[in-house]
Design an enzyme around this catalytic site. Sequence first.
Site, mmCIF file in Angstrom:
data_model
loop_
_atom_site.group_PDB
_atom_site.id
_atom_site.type_symbol
_atom_site.label_atom_id
_atom_site.label_comp_id
_atom_site.label_asym_id
_atom_site.label_seq_id
_atom_site.Cartn_x
_atom_site.Cartn_y
_atom_site.Cartn_z
ATOM 1 N N SER A 139 -14.688 -2.184 -0.602
ATOM 2 C CA SER A 139 -13.556 -2.601 0.226
ATOM 3 C C SER A 139 -14.111 -3.250 1.494
ATOM 4 O O SER A 139 -14.887 -2.636 2.215
ATOM 5 C CB SER A 139 -12.707 -1.368 0.567
ATOM 6 O OG SER A 139 -11.666 -1.707 1.457
ATOM 7 N N LYS A 165 -12.857 -6.074 -2.807
ATOM 8 C CA LYS A 165 -11.480 -5.954 -2.281
ATOM 9 C C LYS A 165 -11.487 -6.411 -0.834
ATOM 10 O O LYS A 165 -12.298 -5.940 -0.031
ATOM 11 C CB LYS A 165 -11.028 -4.500 -2.395
ATOM 12 C CG LYS A 165 -9.862 -4.090 -1.498
ATOM 13 C CD LYS A 165 -9.317 -2.728 -1.908
ATOM 14 C CE LYS A 165 -8.912 -1.873 -0.729
ATOM 15 N NZ LYS A 165 -8.407 -0.547 -1.151
ATOM 16 N N LYS A 167 -9.444 -6.730 2.729
ATOM 17 C CA LYS A 167 -8.310 -6.308 3.537
ATOM 18 C C LYS A 167 -7.640 -7.559 4.091
ATOM 19 O O LYS A 167 -8.338 -8.465 4.569
ATOM 20 C CB LYS A 167 -8.798 -5.413 4.686
ATOM 21 C CG LYS A 167 -9.321 -4.067 4.217
ATOM 22 C CD LYS A 167 -8.203 -3.213 3.629
ATOM 23 C CE LYS A 167 -8.636 -1.773 3.466
ATOM 24 N NZ LYS A 167 -7.524 -0.924 2.968
ATOM 25 N N ASP A 193 -5.812 -6.001 -0.187
ATOM 26 C CA ASP A 193 -5.074 -4.808 0.244
ATOM 27 C C ASP A 193 -4.491 -5.063 1.628
ATOM 28 O O ASP A 193 -5.232 -5.312 2.581
ATOM 29 C CB ASP A 193 -6.034 -3.606 0.297
ATOM 30 C CG ASP A 193 -5.328 -2.292 0.624
ATOM 31 O OD1 ASP A 193 -4.089 -2.301 0.792
ATOM 32 O OD2 ASP A 193 -6.025 -1.256 0.712
ATOM 33 N N ASN A 195 -2.194 -2.869 3.200
ATOM 34 C CA ASN A 195 -1.803 -1.644 3.925
ATOM 35 C C ASN A 195 -0.472 -1.802 4.649
ATOM 36 O O ASN A 195 -0.367 -1.531 5.859
ATOM 37 C CB ASN A 195 -2.900 -1.198 4.907
ATOM 38 C CG ASN A 195 -4.143 -0.685 4.213
ATOM 39 O OD1 ASN A 195 -5.181 -1.349 4.235
ATOM 40 N ND2 ASN A 195 -4.069 0.473 3.575
ATOM 41 N N GLU A 218 -2.545 -5.039 -3.277
ATOM 42 C CA GLU A 218 -2.309 -3.616 -3.016
ATOM 43 C C GLU A 218 -1.414 -3.438 -1.789
ATOM 44 O O GLU A 218 -1.700 -3.981 -0.718
ATOM 45 C CB GLU A 218 -3.681 -2.950 -2.800
ATOM 46 C CG GLU A 218 -3.653 -1.458 -2.517
ATOM 47 C CD GLU A 218 -5.076 -0.887 -2.353
ATOM 48 O OE1 GLU A 218 -6.058 -1.585 -2.689
ATOM 49 O OE2 GLU A 218 -5.194 0.255 -1.892
ATOM 50 N N ASP A 243 -0.418 1.945 -3.201
ATOM 51 C CA ASP A 243 -1.315 2.970 -2.652
ATOM 52 C C ASP A 243 -0.441 3.939 -1.840
ATOM 53 O O ASP A 243 -0.019 4.992 -2.357
ATOM 54 C CB ASP A 243 -2.393 2.261 -1.800
ATOM 55 C CG ASP A 243 -3.300 3.187 -0.998
ATOM 56 O OD1 ASP A 243 -3.084 4.404 -0.993
ATOM 57 O OD2 ASP A 243 -4.238 2.689 -0.346
ATOM 58 N N LYS A 267 -5.282 8.225 -5.178
ATOM 59 C CA LYS A 267 -6.110 8.857 -4.144
ATOM 60 C C LYS A 267 -5.762 10.337 -4.109
ATOM 61 O O LYS A 267 -4.635 10.711 -3.758
ATOM 62 C CB LYS A 267 -5.799 8.266 -2.764
ATOM 63 C CG LYS A 267 -6.416 6.917 -2.494
ATOM 64 C CD LYS A 267 -6.112 6.465 -1.078
ATOM 65 C CE LYS A 267 -6.628 5.063 -0.845
ATOM 66 N NZ LYS A 267 -6.126 4.490 0.426
ATOM 67 N N GLY A 295 -10.229 5.062 -2.204
ATOM 68 C CA GLY A 295 -11.159 5.754 -1.316
ATOM 69 C C GLY A 295 -10.568 5.874 0.069
ATOM 70 O O GLY A 295 -9.647 5.133 0.432
#
Length: 372
Positions: A139, A165, A167, A193, A195, A218, A243, A267, A295
């Site tokens: 990541s 991956k 961010k 990802d 978030n 993600e 996630d 997770k 993770g």
Amino acid sequence: MTAAAGGRIVELREISLPLVAPFRTSFGVQTSRRILLARAELDGVQGWGECVAGDEPTYSAEFVDGAALVIRAELLPRLSAQGAVAAGSVSDVLAGVKGHAMAKAALEMALLDAELRATGRSFAAHLGATRTRIPSGVSVGIHPTLDDLLGAVSRYVAEGYARIKLKIEPGWDLEPVAAVRALIGPDLPLQVDANTAYTRDDIDHLCRLDAFDLLLVEQPLPEDDLLGHAQLAARSATPVCLDETIVSVTSAADAIELGACEVVNIKPGRVGGYLTARRIHDLCVDRGVPAWCGGMLETGIGRAANAGLAALDGFTLPGDISASARFWERDIVVGPITVTDGQIAVPTGPGFGFEVDLDVLDEVTTWVERLT
Ligand code: OSB
Ligand code: MG
């Protein structure tokens, strides 16, 4: 309720570990981590659990100080009232406390590690997992410049990672993704990802990621926006992976059923422990939905456990289980995880298969509370 015979939580400890480089996501930047550990004992055998809550409640509602407080004030008294508790009973015994999945998971993990060590079995063997090696993904955080990002990705590619991956966040998405895809070529698996950094108004924009042949996107939208994720999944060619939204077997089953989740990031801390994570894995197999192990910047304790879990066949995509050296100068375990030919060896030792380096552990410890 009578809990089956098991161990007791005997210690709570906080450590502080610097990261090798700042890790920036859409929810903040981290340069070091405070991490809560729990130790269990069963017939003189030790087990360790790692709480994945972050320093601040910015990934989810949980955070280190809150986890320590709820463990002391609410979770340990409920476990102690049972005497010894089997790991398999922890989620039932603690069900009366709402939320606090990461705090609960750490306690279940310590008890499970002690139980497995007491019987000499590895976690992977306990699960019935047969893979001995698993592909390793890395990541990569948001970088100050595109050049910095490309430099970091080049190094990870040279280290052999099986999947990258990135961010992303508004203002750091199409351009870095295009540049990284151009750098690594068409064949290396790439995913992003966010978030939760986008909103439903960004669905058109997110569909432009389809140009880069990504494995998945993600958690682009807030954790409670199931409808928005379903709308995006219906429109974009890139599979939508959740996630933050997936906090239980039910939330996973519902998100899949509603078309909001085409890939699941599992997770253990986020869902209340490794035993629930296993049930979500089984659900994904049953529904034919791809899954991978996420993770949370764990130490060698949590990473070893994740590697055991990810040895199950339903983890069909590379997980965020990178080399220890990707985040830590010095890990708290002996023989931390390394990546060879893009793969990680599944631990075979008893319990979760790590060995805590007690000297390093003492050096990085901020406080310890003995509970007996
Ligand atoms: O969203 O997957 C995430 C780290 C901390 C909190 C949330 C996430 C992450 C990562 C890092 O992406 C994955 C890793 O531990 O290697
Ligand atoms: Mg994520």
